[in-house]
Design a protein around this motif. Structure first.
Motif, PDB file in Angstrom:
ATOM      1  N   THR A 279      34.179  19.598  45.963  1.00 21.07           N
ATOM      2  CA  THR A 279      34.141  21.032  46.238  1.00 21.07           C
ATOM      3  C   THR A 279      34.989  21.740  45.191  1.00 21.07           C
ATOM      4  O   THR A 279      35.421  21.125  44.206  1.00 21.07           O
ATOM      5  N   ASN A 280      35.253  23.017  45.391  1.00 18.99           N
ATOM      6  CA  ASN A 280      36.066  23.792  44.455  1.00 18.99           C
ATOM      7  C   ASN A 280      36.722  24.932  45.230  1.00 18.99           C
ATOM      8  O   ASN A 280      36.496  25.098  46.427  1.00 18.99           O
ATOM      9  N   GLY A 281      37.537  25.693  44.525  1.00 16.60           N
ATOM     10  CA  GLY A 281      38.116  26.890  45.140  1.00 16.60           C
ATOM     11  C   GLY A 281      39.307  26.636  46.037  1.00 16.60           C
ATOM     12  O   GLY A 281      39.603  27.438  46.930  1.00 16.60           O
ATOM     13  N   GLY A 282      40.022  25.535  45.808  1.00 23.49           N
ATOM     14  CA  GLY A 282      41.183  25.238  46.630  1.00 23.49           C
ATOM     15  C   GLY A 282      42.288  26.264  46.498  1.00 23.49           C
ATOM     16  O   GLY A 282      42.871  26.697  47.501  1.00 23.49           O
ATOM     17  N   PHE A 283      42.585  26.645  45.271  1.00 25.61           N
ATOM     18  CA  PHE A 283      43.640  27.645  45.065  1.00 25.61           C
ATOM     19  C   PHE A 283      43.309  28.951  45.777  1.00 25.61           C
ATOM     20  O   PHE A 283      44.158  29.553  46.443  1.00 25.61           O
ATOM     21  N   SER A 284      42.081  29.397  45.662  1.00 24.42           N
ATOM     22  CA  SER A 284      41.671  30.671  46.260  1.00 24.42           C
ATOM     23  C   SER A 284      41.676  30.608  47.784  1.00 24.42           C
ATOM     24  O   SER A 284      42.180  31.511  48.461  1.00 24.42           O
ATOM     25  N   ALA A 285      41.120  29.517  48.333  1.00 24.69           N
ATOM     26  CA  ALA A 285      41.025  29.397  49.781  1.00 24.69           C
ATOM     27  C   ALA A 285      42.400  29.267  50.431  1.00 24.69           C
ATOM     28  O   ALA A 285      42.644  29.823  51.511  1.00 24.69           O
ATOM     29  N   LEU A 286      43.311  28.546  49.772  1.00 28.29           N
ATOM     30  CA  LEU A 286      44.634  28.301  50.339  1.00 28.29           C
ATOM     31  C   LEU A 286      45.646  29.360  49.935  1.00 28.29           C
ATOM     32  O   LEU A 286      46.785  29.340  50.399  1.00 28.29           O
ATOM     33  N   LYS A 287      45.206  30.244  49.027  1.00 22.23           N
ATOM     34  CA  LYS A 287      46.015  31.393  48.609  1.00 22.23           C
ATOM     35  C   LYS A 287      47.367  30.974  48.015  1.00 22.23           C
ATOM     36  O   LYS A 287      48.433  31.414  48.458  1.00 22.23           O
ATOM     37  N   PHE A 288      47.298  30.123  47.000  1.00 19.64           N
ATOM     38  CA  PHE A 288      48.508  29.787  46.245  1.00 19.64           C
ATOM     39  C   PHE A 288      48.099  29.444  44.822  1.00 19.64           C
ATOM     40  O   PHE A 288      46.915  29.351  44.494  1.00 19.64           O
ATOM     41  N   GLY A 289      49.091  29.292  43.959  1.00 15.55           N
ATOM     42  CA  GLY A 289      48.815  28.939  42.582  1.00 15.55           C
ATOM     43  C   GLY A 289      48.328  30.131  41.762  1.00 15.55           C
ATOM     44  O   GLY A 289      48.333  31.276  42.205  1.00 15.55           O
ATOM     45  N   LYS A 290      47.912  29.848  40.545  1.00 13.75           N
ATOM     46  CA  LYS A 290      47.400  30.846  39.611  1.00 13.75           C
ATOM     47  C   LYS A 290      45.943  30.514  39.284  1.00 13.75           C
ATOM     48  O   LYS A 290      45.620  29.361  39.000  1.00 13.75           O
TER      49      LYS A 290
ATOM     50  N   ALA B 289      48.193  20.790  54.361  1.00  8.34           N
ATOM     51  CA  ALA B 289      47.619  22.134  54.292  1.00  8.34           C
ATOM     52  C   ALA B 289      46.376  22.193  53.418  1.00  8.34           C
ATOM     53  O   ALA B 289      45.610  23.162  53.485  1.00  8.34           O
ATOM     54  N   PHE B 290      46.159  21.158  52.591  1.00 10.75           N
ATOM     55  CA  PHE B 290      44.999  21.147  51.706  1.00 10.75           C
ATOM     56  C   PHE B 290      43.704  20.828  52.459  1.00 10.75           C
ATOM     57  O   PHE B 290      42.623  20.943  51.894  1.00 10.75           O
ATOM     58  N   LYS B 291      43.816  20.402  53.706  1.00 11.87           N
ATOM     59  CA  LYS B 291      42.631  20.110  54.512  1.00 11.87           C
ATOM     60  C   LYS B 291      42.522  21.136  55.622  1.00 11.87           C
ATOM     61  O   LYS B 291      43.388  21.242  56.482  1.00 11.87           O
ATOM     62  N   THR B 292      41.446  21.926  55.591  1.00  7.74           N
ATOM     63  CA  THR B 292      41.227  22.967  56.587  1.00  7.74           C
ATOM     64  C   THR B 292      40.173  22.501  57.592  1.00  7.74           C
ATOM     65  O   THR B 292      39.660  21.387  57.501  1.00  7.74           O
ATOM     66  N   ALA B 293      39.840  23.363  58.514  1.00  5.34           N
ATOM     67  CA  ALA B 293      38.877  23.007  59.561  1.00  5.34           C
ATOM     68  C   ALA B 293      37.504  22.678  58.987  1.00  5.34           C
ATOM     69  O   ALA B 293      36.771  21.845  59.536  1.00  5.34           O
ATOM     70  N   ASP B 294      37.140  23.313  57.876  1.00  9.05           N
ATOM     71  CA  ASP B 294      35.787  23.126  57.351  1.00  9.05           C
ATOM     72  C   ASP B 294      35.720  22.468  55.974  1.00  9.05           C
ATOM     73  O   ASP B 294      34.639  22.074  55.534  1.00  9.05           O
TER      74      ASP B 294
ATOM     75  N   VAL C  36      39.950  17.124  47.367  1.00  7.28           N
ATOM     76  CA  VAL C  36      38.953  16.738  46.366  1.00  7.28           C
ATOM     77  C   VAL C  36      38.293  17.973  45.748  1.00  7.28           C
ATOM     78  O   VAL C  36      37.134  17.942  45.343  1.00  7.28           O
ATOM     79  N   ALA C  37      39.030  19.064  45.675  1.00  7.04           N
ATOM     80  CA  ALA C  37      38.536  20.274  45.001  1.00  7.04           C
ATOM     81  C   ALA C  37      38.759  20.144  43.498  1.00  7.04           C
ATOM     82  O   ALA C  37      39.789  19.637  43.050  1.00  7.04           O
ATOM     83  N   ALA C  38      37.806  20.609  42.725  1.00  6.15           N
ATOM     84  CA  ALA C  38      37.894  20.475  41.268  1.00  6.15           C
ATOM     85  C   ALA C  38      39.102  21.209  40.696  1.00  6.15           C
ATOM     86  O   ALA C  38      39.736  20.722  39.747  1.00  6.15           O
ATOM     87  N   ASP C  39      39.434  22.381  41.266  1.00  6.41           N
ATOM     88  CA  ASP C  39      40.559  23.122  40.692  1.00  6.41           C
ATOM     89  C   ASP C  39      41.895  22.442  40.970  1.00  6.41           C
ATOM     90  O   ASP C  39      42.755  22.363  40.086  1.00  6.41           O
ATOM     91  N   LEU C  40      42.086  21.895  42.176  1.00  2.18           N
ATOM     92  CA  LEU C  40      43.344  21.214  42.483  1.00  2.18           C
ATOM     93  C   LEU C  40      43.437  19.873  41.756  1.00  2.18           C
ATOM     94  O   LEU C  40      44.472  19.548  41.158  1.00  2.18           O
ATOM     95  N   THR C  41      42.379  19.089  41.781  1.00  2.00           N
ATOM     96  CA  THR C  41      42.410  17.793  41.100  1.00  2.00           C
ATOM     97  C   THR C  41      42.487  17.972  39.582  1.00  2.00           C
ATOM     98  O   THR C  41      43.143  17.191  38.890  1.00  2.00           O
ATOM     99  N   GLY C  42      41.825  19.020  39.073  1.00  2.00           N
ATOM    100  CA  GLY C  42      41.907  19.289  37.647  1.00  2.00           C
ATOM    101  C   GLY C  42      43.327  19.599  37.215  1.00  2.00           C
ATOM    102  O   GLY C  42      43.806  19.106  36.184  1.00  2.00           O
ATOM    103  N   GLN C  43      44.035  20.408  38.007  1.00  2.00           N
ATOM    104  CA  GLN C  43      45.416  20.725  37.669  1.00  2.00           C
ATOM    105  C   GLN C  43      46.314  19.494  37.800  1.00  2.00           C
ATOM    106  O   GLN C  43      47.233  19.300  36.999  1.00  2.00           O
TER     107      GLN C  43
END
Length: 350
Positions: free
Chosen positions: A243-254, A206-211, A216-223
């Motif tokens: 890239t960044n913004g994984g939590f926001s784009a995938l709508k999970f986490g804090k 689910a971490f890989k979307t169409a675009d 390799v998002a900074a927020d997910l890898t940072g956590q």
């Protein structure tokens, strides 16, 4: 510096002149000759563990700098041996893996129980061994993605290992089991006086979307890094953020707006600085992976990654396929080119 800047072409100014205005460099525990004294001597690590860390930081061409260059070769399991060693069949012979790390001036070589077991008595005193204790194998059909233990910490110690390494696929269905297994393994490794290195990889379809690929998002890898240092990894290995913004784009986490507005930007050094921040502001060293081999551009890409890592506050590169999937002498040259970035005093913290 001239040979390094020539490799960067249009990116030279952006990378070498960038000033990080997100997380200031004064907040970072900088790499340096006294890094262990500053960041590990006050910790709960035993004298034996600090000695093992000293062996890692004080070997090879980067000895005494606070930086490290590691050759990792576990792709024979992770990607199948034929696919990994097909470009250069000499590396089916484990001794050549160790020889490449030694002649390439690396701080350590990271590979499997089997590889070390065949040559341990010949090389254990010549270069620090980093034994990878778990792997994802691709012979199971259909393929699954799960890191499973291939041996024990005690076996790594008997091989003469300076450190043990492991991967956790954070975000996967199996991550909780892996987290418990590796936390226990790292505790035992520290009891025996070995250092610990964690491959902190995000992994979920689910971490890989169409675009975008948010693995390799900074927020997910940072956590993932932050979870890794929590179980007392002494060094964190992470992929370079793209890239960044994984939590926001995938709508999970804090999340908090500052994660994206003030603590990072779209610049690769700022994205990597966020990874460093999640390693206790650099108290635990971040080493980035060198990535797959793409042929003619490998040297340029390796230098680029090293500059980003160094200027962000990281402590080095762990690069394998770019080195061993080419003729031996060229592999040595590529490893030396990476190390030259960390030996160049003109390349400073952004």
């Amino acid at each position: 510096m001239a040979s390094i800047t020539a490799s960067l072409s249009a990116e030279t100014e952006a990378l070498l002149q960038h000033e990080c205005k997100t997380i200031g460099k004064d907040l970072i525990h900088r790499p340096g000759p006294d890094f262990l004294d500053r960041c590990f001597v006050p910790s709960n690590r035993t004298p034996q563990v600090i000695r093992s860390l000293g062996q890692l930081y004080n070997h090879g061409r980067l000895a005494g700098t606070g930086y490290m260059s590691i050759l990792p070769v576990d792709q024979g399991i992770e990607h199948t041996a034929g696919a990994s060693f097909g470009p250069n069949p000499m590396y089916f012979d484990p001794e050549n893996i160790i020889r490449l790390a030694v002649e390439g001036g690396c701080n350590a070589v990271a590979t499997t129980f089997g590889t070390f077991g065949t040559v341990a008595r010949k090389y254990a005193h010549k270069i620090p061994f980093l034994v990878k204790i778990n792997h994802n194998e691709l012979l199971t059909y259909p393929n699954k993605f799960d890191q499973v233990l291939f041996g024990s910490v005690e076996e790594a110690w008997n091989l003469g290992a300076t450190a043990v390494g492991a991967t956790i696929y954070f975000g996967s269905e199996e991550s909780n089991r892996q987290l418990v297994e590796i936390a226990q393994a790292f505790e035992r490794a520290h009891e025996l006086g070995m250092a610990t290195v964690l491959w902190c990889y995000a992994r979920n379809n689910a971490f890989k979307t169409a675009d975008k690929d948010y693995h390799v998002a900074a927020d997910l890898t940072g956590q993932a890094n932050h979870l890794g240092v929590t179980i007392q990894a002494d060094i964190i290995k992470q992929k370079l953020p793209e890239t960044n913004g994984g939590f926001s784009a995938l709508k999970f986490g804090k999340t908090h707006p500052a994660m994206y507005d003030t603590l990072s930007s779209d610049h690769p050094i700022d994205l990597t600085r966020y990874q460093v921040a999640n390693c206790y502001m650099g108290r635990i060293g971040l080493i980035n992976s060198g990535g797959e081999s793409k042929g003619a551009t490998d040297r340029d890409e390796a230098i680029r990654t090293a500059i980003i890592n160094k200027r962000a506050g990281g402590q080095g590169l762990i690069s394998g396929r770019k080195a061993f999937q080419r003729p031996f002498a060229e592999g040595v040259e590529l490893l030396n080119a990476i190390q030259d970035v960390y030996l160049d005093d003109a390349i400073t913290l952004a």
